[in-house]
Each structure stands twice: as C-alpha cells, then as structure tokens.
Design an enzyme around this catalytic site. Structure first.
Site, PDB file in Angstrom:
ATOM      1  N   HIS A   1       0.842  -1.207   0.000  1.00 23.65           N
ATOM      2  CA  HIS A   1       0.000   0.000   0.000  1.00 23.65           C
ATOM      3  C   HIS A   1       0.869   1.245   0.000  1.00 23.65           C
ATOM      4  CE1 HIS A   1      -3.217   2.730   1.512  1.00 23.65           C
ATOM      5  NE2 HIS A   1      -3.988   1.857   0.909  1.00 23.65           N
ATOM      6  N   PHE A   2       1.467   1.673  -0.901  1.00 27.44           N
ATOM      7  CA  PHE A   2       1.701   1.225  -2.253  1.00 27.44           C
ATOM      8  C   PHE A   2       3.211   1.147  -2.443  1.00 27.44           C
ATOM      9  CE2 PHE A   2      -2.300   3.504  -2.157  1.00 27.44           C
ATOM     10  CZ  PHE A   2      -3.157   2.639  -2.801  1.00 27.44           C
TER      11      PHE A   2
END
Length: 127
Positions: free
Chosen positions: A32-33
C-alpha cells in the site's frame, strides 16, 4: 490493543492526546503502495478509535460508528502522527467524540463523530 505509542494527555470523559510513530518497517507499506508507501486510512482510524476508548474511561468500549471522516493528506513512513480526541457526549452506555490527526501541525484526517458503545449495552438484534 493500543494503536498509539505514547499518551500525552488524558482527561477521562473529556479529551485525550497521543502520538503514533509510523515506522518504515510496517508490513502494510509493501502493498500500500510499493512506489509511494501510504499508511492505510483504516489504520489511522483504528488509532483514533483506540484513543477514543482511552478517553471514554474505564470499561469495555466497542466502536459503533463513524461519520464525517475526511482524509486530507497522506501519512507515510517516518511520520509522527499527533492524535487528538474530544469527547462531545458521554454516558455510561455511549460516548461520542470528534477526532483529529496531524503530522507536523498539518491536519491529515478528521472525524466529525466517532461513536462508542459500552460492551455491556444490548444492541438491537443481538439479544
């Protein structure tokens, strides 16, 4: 389970302030991410709910609802988040709070209404 690192101020039934450090080693940053790691908003909300439980005082409190949640800026690895919860209504069965999260003085998230119910309260459809 606490989701903040240090409690700075506590007035049970009124207000609480705490700090959460966001280490780069959190597992969530791998997904994420990967190119632009961001702390998931639900984890920030979980920290605010934990602080609200602390502000509500002794007893077992369950998160019953949140309204007016706004995420305004990203929280990333290395950030230190200052969490503030202000109790707006409090009774032995129900507590309502307003909450704010800041990084370096900048507001990153706000919650207009965070509702906690006492774990001993019977809810519709559960008894």
């Amino acid at each position: 389970m606490l989701t903040f690192d240090r409690l700075l101020e506590l007035a049970e039934g009124e207000r609480a302030v705490a700090v959460r450090n966001v280490p780069a080693t959190l597992e969530c940053f791998t997904a994420h991410f990967p190119r632009h790691p961001v702390l998931p908003g639900v984890l920030l909300l979980e920290s605010l709910a934990a602080l609200a439980r602390t502000a509500a005082g002794p007893g077992a409190w369950c998160l019953a609802g949140v309204r007016g949640v706004r995420f305004k800026h990203f929280v990333g690895p290395g950030d230190q988040v200052h969490l503030t919860v202000e109790v707006s209504r409090h009774s032995p069965q129900r507590t309502e709070c307003r909450a704010t999260a800041r990084v370096e003085g900048r507001v990153v998230a706000t919650v207009r209404a965070l509702t906690l119910l006492s774990a001993t309260t019977t809810r519709e459809g559960t008894a």
